[in-house]
Design a protein around this motif. Structure first.
Motif, PDB file in Angstrom:
ATOM      1  N   ASN A 483      -0.195  -8.170   5.719  1.00 23.68           N
ATOM      2  CA  ASN A 483      -0.480  -9.515   5.216  1.00 23.68           C
ATOM      3  C   ASN A 483      -1.928  -9.676   4.773  1.00 23.68           C
ATOM      4  N   ALA A 484      -2.721  -8.622   4.919  1.00 25.66           N
ATOM      5  CA  ALA A 484      -4.155  -8.715   4.609  1.00 25.66           C
ATOM      6  C   ALA A 484      -4.397  -8.407   3.130  1.00 25.66           C
ATOM      7  N   THR A 485      -5.637  -8.519   2.725  1.00 25.87           N
ATOM      8  CA  THR A 485      -6.032  -8.170   1.358  1.00 25.87           C
ATOM      9  C   THR A 485      -6.208  -6.657   1.281  1.00 25.87           C
ATOM     10  N   ILE A 486      -5.539  -6.039   0.335  1.00 31.83           N
ATOM     11  CA  ILE A 486      -5.548  -4.574   0.257  1.00 31.83           C
ATOM     12  C   ILE A 486      -6.209  -4.163  -1.049  1.00 31.83           C
ATOM     13  N   SER A 487      -7.220  -3.295  -0.950  1.00 30.69           N
ATOM     14  CA  SER A 487      -7.838  -2.755  -2.161  1.00 30.69           C
ATOM     15  C   SER A 487      -7.583  -1.253  -2.190  1.00 30.69           C
ATOM     16  N   GLY A 489      -4.448   0.472  -2.219  1.00 27.07           N
ATOM     17  CA  GLY A 489      -3.453   0.831  -1.218  1.00 27.07           C
ATOM     18  C   GLY A 489      -2.265  -0.101  -1.343  1.00 27.07           C
ATOM     19  N   ALA A 490      -1.311   0.062  -0.440  1.00 28.01           N
ATOM     20  CA  ALA A 490      -0.112  -0.760  -0.522  1.00 28.01           C
ATOM     21  C   ALA A 490       0.529  -0.865   0.853  1.00 28.01           C
ATOM     22  N   ALA A 491       1.273  -1.967   1.058  1.00 34.90           N
ATOM     23  CA  ALA A 491       2.070  -2.104   2.275  1.00 34.90           C
ATOM     24  C   ALA A 491       3.289  -1.201   2.156  1.00 34.90           C
ATOM     25  N   GLU A 492       3.583  -0.454   3.207  1.00 38.49           N
ATOM     26  CA  GLU A 492       4.746   0.440   3.207  1.00 38.49           C
ATOM     27  C   GLU A 492       5.436   0.348   4.556  1.00 38.49           C
ATOM     28  N   SER A 493       6.630   0.979   4.646  1.00 36.59           N
ATOM     29  CA  SER A 493       7.377   0.922   5.916  1.00 36.59           C
ATOM     30  C   SER A 493       8.182   2.199   6.133  1.00 36.59           C
ATOM     31  N   ASP A 494       7.716   3.305   5.531  1.00 35.26           N
ATOM     32  CA  ASP A 494       8.509   4.531   5.587  1.00 35.26           C
ATOM     33  C   ASP A 494       8.194   5.403   6.803  1.00 35.26           C
ATOM     34  N   HIS A 495       7.468   4.857   7.791  1.00 30.75           N
ATOM     35  CA  HIS A 495       7.344   5.519   9.088  1.00 30.75           C
ATOM     36  C   HIS A 495       7.795   4.533  10.159  1.00 30.75           C
ATOM     37  N   GLY A 502       5.570  -3.804   8.371  1.00 28.79           N
ATOM     38  CA  GLY A 502       5.131  -2.519   7.821  1.00 28.79           C
ATOM     39  C   GLY A 502       3.699  -2.234   8.192  1.00 28.79           C
ATOM     40  N   PHE A 503       3.104  -1.374   7.412  1.00 30.72           N
ATOM     41  CA  PHE A 503       1.706  -0.968   7.638  1.00 30.72           C
ATOM     42  C   PHE A 503       1.092  -0.794   6.265  1.00 30.72           C
ATOM     43  N   VAL A 504      -0.219  -0.522   6.241  1.00 35.72           N
ATOM     44  CA  VAL A 504      -0.877  -0.275   4.960  1.00 35.72           C
ATOM     45  C   VAL A 504      -1.226   1.201   4.842  1.00 35.72           C
ATOM     46  N   ASN A 505      -0.774   1.781   3.745  1.00 37.61           N
ATOM     47  CA  ASN A 505      -1.156   3.135   3.338  1.00 37.61           C
ATOM     48  C   ASN A 505      -2.165   2.977   2.221  1.00 37.61           C
ATOM     49  N   THR A 506      -3.450   3.262   2.529  1.00 38.60           N
ATOM     50  CA  THR A 506      -4.424   3.177   1.436  1.00 38.60           C
ATOM     51  C   THR A 506      -4.369   4.460   0.622  1.00 38.60           C
ATOM     52  N   ASP A 507      -4.868   4.368  -0.587  1.00 35.03           N
ATOM     53  CA  ASP A 507      -5.037   5.566  -1.398  1.00 35.03           C
ATOM     54  C   ASP A 507      -6.011   6.499  -0.681  1.00 35.03           C
ATOM     55  N   ASN A 508      -5.883   7.769  -0.983  1.00 25.91           N
ATOM     56  CA  ASN A 508      -6.749   8.740  -0.313  1.00 25.91           C
ATOM     57  C   ASN A 508      -8.052   8.852  -1.087  1.00 25.91           C
ATOM     58  N   VAL A 509      -8.846   7.803  -0.975  1.00 26.86           N
ATOM     59  CA  VAL A 509     -10.153   7.742  -1.637  1.00 26.86           C
ATOM     60  C   VAL A 509     -11.138   7.034  -0.720  1.00 26.86           C
ATOM     61  N   ALA A 510     -12.396   7.409  -0.847  1.00 29.64           N
ATOM     62  CA  ALA A 510     -13.437   6.635  -0.159  1.00 29.64           C
ATOM     63  C   ALA A 510     -13.539   5.281  -0.841  1.00 29.64           C
ATOM     64  N   ASN A 593      -3.372   5.195   8.240  1.00 32.58           N
ATOM     65  CA  ASN A 593      -2.429   4.102   8.065  1.00 32.58           C
ATOM     66  C   ASN A 593      -2.787   3.002   9.067  1.00 32.58           C
ATOM     67  N   LEU A 594      -2.752   1.749   8.609  1.00 34.16           N
ATOM     68  CA  LEU A 594      -3.208   0.633   9.443  1.00 34.16           C
ATOM     69  C   LEU A 594      -2.042  -0.307   9.720  1.00 34.16           C
ATOM     70  N   ASP A 595      -1.818  -0.575  11.019  1.00 32.97           N
ATOM     71  CA  ASP A 595      -0.703  -1.440  11.408  1.00 32.97           C
ATOM     72  C   ASP A 595      -1.160  -2.889  11.564  1.00 32.97           C
ATOM     73  N   TYR A 596      -2.180  -3.102  12.407  1.00 27.05           N
ATOM     74  CA  TYR A 596      -2.705  -4.468  12.585  1.00 27.05           C
ATOM     75  C   TYR A 596      -4.080  -4.392  13.217  1.00 27.05           C
ATOM     76  N   ILE A 597      -4.769  -5.544  13.226  1.00 26.48           N
ATOM     77  CA  ILE A 597      -5.922  -5.700  14.107  1.00 26.48           C
ATOM     78  C   ILE A 597      -5.626  -6.864  15.054  1.00 26.48           C
ATOM     79  N   GLU A 598      -6.250  -6.821  16.229  1.00 31.08           N
ATOM     80  CA  GLU A 598      -6.176  -7.930  17.172  1.00 31.08           C
ATOM     81  C   GLU A 598      -7.598  -8.346  17.548  1.00 31.08           C
ATOM     82  N   VAL A 599      -7.767  -9.634  17.753  1.00 30.72           N
ATOM     83  CA  VAL A 599      -9.060 -10.173  18.165  1.00 30.72           C
ATOM     84  C   VAL A 599      -8.859 -10.909  19.474  1.00 30.72           C
ATOM     85  N   ALA A 600      -9.624 -10.531  20.506  1.00 31.70           N
ATOM     86  CA  ALA A 600      -9.484 -11.164  21.823  1.00 31.70           C
ATOM     87  C   ALA A 600     -10.840 -11.674  22.284  1.00 31.70           C
TER      88      ALA A 600
END
Ligand code: GCU
Ligand code: CA
Length: 600
Positions: A483-487, A489-495, A502-510, A593-600
């Protein structure tokens, strides 16, 4: 280490007594309903950055005064007392610099420091054992009561910009002398206490030669801008390092070996702004006892110890690791200790600590102890309660001390007689104690002691695997990466194994990033958890920026495969309200691959 001794004490049941925790507290209770995610409240730890910003070690002009140029000989025999005095006077007269103790062993009596002088100890200073080397008497505070006594082996009073540093050793050499025969002072100690009780003028409280009040090894009084760094301090006659009425004190990288009786480590006594870090303690008493004077004399002087930050220390000692008291009549406030280890396997010391936290006071002391905070403290083989707060250190007296606002978060203790013991009095309750996210295992007495405590919060606390929480920690707010802003990369769910959709798979770039918008109820530091997977064998580092400012760089190692998720935990500063948290790939591999962040 210490196995037989510890087992003996456990078997002998030498644990704090008192009533058991009321039955309902012992029953693990699930929260009735999960409240809606809320931004976490500010933490007392948010005061620490401002405290540390004020604590700046002194710097010294680039001039060196080698004690051997003033007559010192490093033969372990020659009396170097005059050479130290001359070198220090010359250094001070020149406008300051370094008094160098080169390799060799230098025998000396008292060393009195002057302003703008750094005593750089690369060799060994070994103190003489004759009492006359510590005469005439100087102004001191002996166990919290002002008097005139033997000079501490190293002494300063009213100086600005002083340091004791180096890779060498300062050896009090006490076992070679007769200091130990003075014991705990006997009739002289009684007389001093009576002087305090009677408000006897301090200049009439004379001890020293012919009396039995042992001097401490390093006594720094009324000094501003103090640094003690790197040295090994060993064999004091009594306490090791005793800053009194000092402001802006740094003690770092120091090894304490004080295994004679009453051999405290570092005793900040009525001091303000003290940073003790990366030190190791092997003591015969408390490792870091924070003090502020004893009974009537402490209240007469009425100077608290405050803003004490302790980090990355290793504690072995006969009593407490982090201790407050017992001489705390002038008050103690704002003590913070984090990332410390108690009885670590790699630094066993001669005695194991009985307590990780030891707050000890009584109705003789009065005063206050308010704001004591521990986090990320680990301990092993604690002979008594891992956390012990007692208002019953002594009987008698009529002045209830005010004790409260104590937090302990992420305490991990394996092996203790008790997880915690909070021992107030019917006429004086301990107030506001929170123990959170803490795990106590191999605890021999499962029930904590809770006597006269108002507002005890246990959130996420287990003892021997049983949850004794009275509440659960506030739920972390979770923000899904998809649900975040992705630069790039893309949201995917193939794992498998992700949360949300789902999670975010970013492109393999710095430079590829995922940016989250998170809210905080108040400004301050927060725990940030990042859930990721990395199915490669190569680390995927990311830069973490909060509101556009760099907050951390972290490396994200392999997690076995893309279906296996791991969580990284760090602390970040948030502003009140809305914040951006951006995770940016810093190498050509891209982000994990990024699933989520949590803030406590
Ligand atoms: C694979 C995997 C992706 C991952 C990628 C990577 O393609 O399926 O989920 O992001 O490797 O190496 O980044
Ligand atoms: Ca990828």
């Amino acid at each position: 280490m210490h196995g037989s001794r510890r087992e003996f004490l456990r078997a002998a049941g030498l644990v704090a007594g008192g009533a058991l925790l009321p039955a309902p507290l012992l029953t693990g209770r699930a929260a009735a309903a999960t409240p809606a995610p809320q931004a976490a409240a500010a933490s007392p730890w948010d005061q620490v950055p401002a405290i540390l910003a004020r604590i700046v070690p002194p710097a010294f002009p680039d001039r060196t005064f080698d004690i051997t140029a003033y007559g010192a000989v490093g033969d372990n025999t020659t009396d170097c007392t005059p050479a130290f005095a001359k070198a220090i006077a010359a250094c001070n007269a020149a406008g300051g610099g370094t008094v160098l103790v080169p390799s060799g062993t230098y025998r000396t009596g008292k060393i009195h420091l002057l302003s703008d002088v750094r005593l750089q100890v690369n060799g060994t200073i070994r103190f003489r054992t004759d009492h006359g080397s510590y005469q005439p008497n100087v102004f001191t505070r002996y166990e919290g009561i002002e008097c005139y006594n033997f000079s501490p082996f190293i002494y300063a009073n009213g100086r600005t910009n002083i340091a004791i540093s180096g890779t060498g050793t300062i050896d009090g050499n006490a076992p070679a002398g007769d200091w130990s025969s003075m014991g705990s002072g006997g009739a002289d100690s009684d007389r001093l206490r009576q002087y305090g009780a009677d408000d006897t003028p301090v200049d009439q409280r004379q001890f020293g030669e012919g009396h039995k009040l042992r001097p401490n090894m390093i006594g720094l009084y009324n000094c501003t801008n103090v640094l003690v760094e790197g040295v090994t301090l060993t064999n004091p006659a009594m306490w090791t390092l005793h800053p009194v009425y000092c402001v802006n004190v740094t003690v770092r990288g120091v090894t304490f070996r004080s295994t004679n009786s009453q051999g405290d480590g570092c005793d900040p006594d009525s001091c303000t702004d003290v940073h003790i870090h990366d030190c190791r303690f092997d003591t015969n008493d408390d490792c870091i006892p924070v003090k502020s004077g004893r009974d009537r004399d402490g209240r007469r002087v009425n100077r608290p110890s405050q803003n004490i930050v302790i980090e990355n220390c290793k504690f072995s000692g006969r009593w407490g690791g982090v201790t407050i008291g017992s001489e705390a009549s002038g008050g103690v406030r704002n003590v913070f200790a984090q990332d410390c280890q108690v009885n670590p396997a790699d630094f066993p010391g001669r005695y194991p600590c009985k307590y990780a936290l030891y707050v000890k006071t009584s109705f003789n002391r009065g005063g206050f102890i308010e704001g004591v905070h521990l986090r990320r403290v680990t301990g092993h083989g604690l002979e008594r309660a891992a956390l012990y707060v007692t208002l019953n250190y002594e009987t008698g007296g009529s002045l209830p001390p005010a004790v409260g606002d104590i937090t302990a978060d992420r305490i991990t203790v394996d092996g203790a007689a008790q997880a915690f013991a909070l021992d107030g009095r019917s006429a004086d309750h301990i107030r506001n104690v929170t123990i959170s996210n803490s795990t106590f295992t191999n605890v021999t007495t499962a029930a904590p002691t809770v006597n006269y405590v108002d507002n005890l919060v246990l959130a996420g606390v287990t003892v021997n695997g049983k949850d004794i929480s009275t509440t659960q920690p506030p739920p972390a707010a979770r923000y899904e990466a998809e649900n975040a802003t992705i630069s790039q990369g893309a949201a995917e769910s193939d794992h498998t194994g992700f949360s949300g959709t789902g999670f975010v798979n970013t492109d393999n770039v710095a430079g590829a990033y995922v940016q989250f918008t998170v809210t905080a109820a108040a400004a301050g530091s927060r725990t940030l958890r990042i859930r990721y997977s990395n199915g490669t064998a190569v680390d995927r580092p990311m830069a973490i920026a909060v509101n556009g400012a760099a907050a951390a760089t972290r490396s994200y190692p392999a997690t076995a495969n893309w279906d296996t998720w791991a969580t990284d935990t760090l602390t970040v500063p948030l502003a009140a309200g809305s914040n951006t948290v951006r995770l940016t790939a810093t190498t050509a591999g891209g982000c994990p691959n990024l699933d989520y962040i949590e803030v406590a």
